[in-house]
Motif scaffolding. Structure first.
Motif, mmCIF file in Angstrom:
data_model
loop_
_atom_site.group_PDB
_atom_site.id
_atom_site.type_symbol
_atom_site.label_atom_id
_atom_site.label_comp_id
_atom_site.label_asym_id
_atom_site.label_seq_id
_atom_site.Cartn_x
_atom_site.Cartn_y
_atom_site.Cartn_z
ATOM 1 N N THR A 162 -2.140 9.024 -0.280
ATOM 2 C CA THR A 162 -0.823 9.009 0.356
ATOM 3 C C THR A 162 -0.055 7.730 0.035
ATOM 4 O OG1 THR A 162 -1.669 10.377 2.154
ATOM 5 C CG2 THR A 162 0.376 9.184 2.585
ATOM 6 N N VAL A 163 -0.773 6.605 -0.043
ATOM 7 C CA VAL A 163 -0.157 5.300 -0.333
ATOM 8 C C VAL A 163 -0.882 4.705 -1.540
ATOM 9 C CG1 VAL A 163 0.527 3.059 0.611
ATOM 10 C CG2 VAL A 163 0.261 5.018 2.145
ATOM 11 N N PRO A 164 -0.586 5.187 -2.744
ATOM 12 C CA PRO A 164 -1.329 4.757 -3.929
ATOM 13 C C PRO A 164 -1.206 3.270 -4.246
ATOM 14 C CG PRO A 164 0.455 6.264 -4.519
ATOM 15 C CD PRO A 164 0.401 6.221 -3.041
ATOM 16 N N ALA A 165 -0.181 2.603 -3.751
ATOM 17 C CA ALA A 165 -0.051 1.159 -3.993
ATOM 18 C C ALA A 165 -1.223 0.388 -3.399
ATOM 19 C CB ALA A 165 1.266 0.640 -3.424
ATOM 20 N N MET A 166 -1.863 0.938 -2.381
ATOM 21 C CA MET A 166 -3.025 0.270 -1.780
ATOM 22 C C MET A 166 -4.228 0.287 -2.718
ATOM 23 S SD MET A 166 -2.114 -0.985 1.092
ATOM 24 C CE MET A 166 -3.715 -1.418 1.725
ATOM 25 N N ASN A 167 -4.189 1.097 -3.741
ATOM 26 C CA ASN A 167 -5.280 1.184 -4.712
ATOM 27 C C ASN A 167 -5.036 0.262 -5.910
ATOM 28 O OD1 ASN A 167 -7.811 2.504 -5.329
ATOM 29 N ND2 ASN A 167 -6.745 3.632 -6.934
ATOM 30 N N ASN A 168 -3.862 -0.381 -5.943
ATOM 31 C CA ASN A 168 -3.549 -1.309 -7.025
ATOM 32 C C ASN A 168 -4.293 -2.620 -6.824
ATOM 33 O OD1 ASN A 168 -1.815 0.577 -8.086
ATOM 34 N ND2 ASN A 168 0.033 -0.373 -7.258
ATOM 35 N N ALA A 169 -4.450 -3.362 -7.900
ATOM 36 C CA ALA A 169 -5.164 -4.636 -7.844
ATOM 37 C C ALA A 169 -4.352 -5.718 -8.531
ATOM 38 C CB ALA A 169 -6.531 -4.494 -8.511
ATOM 39 N N TYR A 170 -4.819 -6.944 -8.386
ATOM 40 C CA TYR A 170 -4.204 -8.116 -8.996
ATOM 41 C C TYR A 170 -5.181 -8.681 -10.016
ATOM 42 C CZ TYR A 170 -3.417 -13.146 -9.356
ATOM 43 O OH TYR A 170 -3.257 -14.415 -9.829
ATOM 44 N N ALA A 171 -4.654 -9.143 -11.127
ATOM 45 C CA ALA A 171 -5.480 -9.829 -12.117
ATOM 46 C C ALA A 171 -4.665 -10.958 -12.729
ATOM 47 C CB ALA A 171 -5.935 -8.862 -13.207
ATOM 48 N N GLU A 172 -5.361 -11.994 -13.108
ATOM 49 C CA GLU A 172 -4.713 -13.102 -13.815
ATOM 50 C C GLU A 172 -5.056 -12.962 -15.287
ATOM 51 O OE1 GLU A 172 -5.148 -17.837 -13.828
ATOM 52 O OE2 GLU A 172 -4.793 -16.954 -11.845
ATOM 53 N N ILE A 173 -4.018 -12.810 -16.118
ATOM 54 C CA ILE A 173 -4.191 -12.642 -17.551
ATOM 55 C C ILE A 173 -3.403 -13.738 -18.248
ATOM 56 C CG2 ILE A 173 -3.883 -11.088 -19.522
ATOM 57 C CD1 ILE A 173 -4.008 -8.750 -17.468
ATOM 58 N N ASP A 174 -4.076 -14.530 -19.048
ATOM 59 C CA ASP A 174 -3.455 -15.673 -19.731
ATOM 60 C C ASP A 174 -2.737 -16.586 -18.745
ATOM 61 O OD1 ASP A 174 -4.359 -14.797 -22.248
ATOM 62 O OD2 ASP A 174 -2.586 -13.526 -22.516
ATOM 63 N N ALA B 55 -11.482 9.957 4.740
ATOM 64 C CA ALA B 55 -10.161 9.638 5.298
ATOM 65 C C ALA B 55 -9.515 8.499 4.518
ATOM 66 C CB ALA B 55 -10.284 9.271 6.775
ATOM 67 N N MET B 56 -10.318 7.532 4.101
ATOM 68 C CA MET B 56 -9.796 6.420 3.312
ATOM 69 C C MET B 56 -9.250 6.914 1.971
ATOM 70 S SD MET B 56 -11.883 2.974 2.450
ATOM 71 C CE MET B 56 -11.289 1.798 1.259
ATOM 72 N N VAL B 57 -9.960 7.825 1.329
ATOM 73 C CA VAL B 57 -9.483 8.396 0.063
ATOM 74 C C VAL B 57 -8.156 9.112 0.281
ATOM 75 C CG1 VAL B 57 -9.955 10.132 -1.720
ATOM 76 C CG2 VAL B 57 -11.771 8.573 -0.976
ATOM 77 N N GLN B 58 -8.051 9.881 1.360
ATOM 78 C CA GLN B 58 -6.804 10.599 1.639
ATOM 79 C C GLN B 58 -5.658 9.616 1.883
ATOM 80 O OE1 GLN B 58 -6.938 13.891 0.932
ATOM 81 N NE2 GLN B 58 -9.028 13.242 0.514
ATOM 82 N N ALA B 59 -5.940 8.517 2.568
ATOM 83 C CA ALA B 59 -4.917 7.493 2.807
ATOM 84 C C ALA B 59 -4.487 6.843 1.495
ATOM 85 C CB ALA B 59 -5.443 6.441 3.777
ATOM 86 N N LEU B 60 -5.438 6.584 0.605
ATOM 87 C CA LEU B 60 -5.107 5.989 -0.693
ATOM 88 C C LEU B 60 -4.284 6.957 -1.548
ATOM 89 C CD1 LEU B 60 -8.478 4.205 -1.463
ATOM 90 C CD2 LEU B 60 -6.263 3.091 -1.079
ATOM 91 N N GLU C 96 -2.405 -1.179 -11.961
ATOM 92 C CA GLU C 96 -2.220 0.091 -11.267
ATOM 93 C C GLU C 96 -3.403 1.001 -11.568
ATOM 94 O OE1 GLU C 96 1.600 1.809 -12.041
ATOM 95 O OE2 GLU C 96 2.666 -0.018 -11.447
ATOM 96 N N ASN C 97 -4.216 1.207 -10.548
ATOM 97 C CA ASN C 97 -5.376 2.079 -10.677
ATOM 98 C C ASN C 97 -4.949 3.508 -10.330
ATOM 99 O OD1 ASN C 97 -7.339 0.013 -11.245
ATOM 100 N ND2 ASN C 97 -7.158 -0.615 -9.109
ATOM 101 N N HIS C 98 -5.008 4.396 -11.309
ATOM 102 C CA HIS C 98 -4.571 5.771 -11.088
ATOM 103 C C HIS C 98 -5.705 6.670 -10.607
ATOM 104 C CE1 HIS C 98 -0.660 4.785 -12.648
ATOM 105 N NE2 HIS C 98 -1.252 4.194 -13.667
ATOM 106 N N GLN C 99 -6.920 6.149 -10.653
ATOM 107 C CA GLN C 99 -8.079 6.892 -10.178
ATOM 108 C C GLN C 99 -8.644 6.145 -8.971
ATOM 109 O OE1 GLN C 99 -11.172 7.276 -13.124
ATOM 110 N NE2 GLN C 99 -12.198 8.901 -12.015
ATOM 111 N N ILE C 100 -9.107 6.870 -7.971
ATOM 112 C CA ILE C 100 -9.731 6.244 -6.809
ATOM 113 C C ILE C 100 -11.238 6.279 -7.000
ATOM 114 C CG2 ILE C 100 -10.082 6.335 -4.309
ATOM 115 C CD1 ILE C 100 -7.314 7.742 -4.126
#
Length: 136
Positions: free
Chosen positions: A14-26, A7-12, A33-37
């Motif tokens: 439906t709302v792919p922004a929830m699969n995105n992450a934050y990183a600090e670079i320089d 169910a969590m995969v199906q929700a992700l 943006e993670n395109h794969q779950i």
């Protein structure tokens, strides 16, 4: 837990922004943006010395699986965890995680979001609110 995970995969999906992450670079914030779950599954395992530990390997490419394929991948990753057959590659690329301390009777815990992950879902045990316990 496999039903919650699917169910969590199906929700992700439906709302792919929830699969995105934050990183600090320089020193600057960046959206990853993670395109794969790649769903991390928290697995309680017994170490060789008898102590317990929590490992979080991934079911990779979960967004492409139907329920049967997902269930098979879930069972395989749990089997590998319980038989101490996980490899470093099994832990790479987790984009979202599911932890279920409710199996131990826990109804509250603090889940930790790891680098590269967009979200973690922590599921506790289901219980009656204190005001209603004992009423049956």
């Amino acid at each position: 837990t496999h039903i919650l995970a699917y169910a969590m995969v199906q929700a992700l999906k439906t709302v792919p922004a929830m699969n995105n992450a934050y990183a600090e670079i320089d020193g600057k914030p960046h959206l990853i943006e993670n395109h794969q779950i790649n769903l991390g599954m928290a697995i309680d395992v017994v170490a060789s010395d008898g102590s317990r530990k929590l490992v979080v390997p991934a079911i990779k490419g979960a967004e492409q699986m139907d329920f049967l394929d997902f269930w098979r991948a879930y069972e395989e990753i749990v089997r590998k965890g319980r038989t101490n057959e996980l490899t470093v590659d099994d832990f790479k690329g987790v984009t979202a995680s599911l932890t279920n301390p409710g199996g131990f009777g826990t109804n509250h815990s603090i889940a930790r979001l790891m680098p590269g992950q967009g979200m973690i879902l922590g599921v506790g045990s289901i219980d009656y609110p204190a005001a209603y316990q004992g009423n049956s």
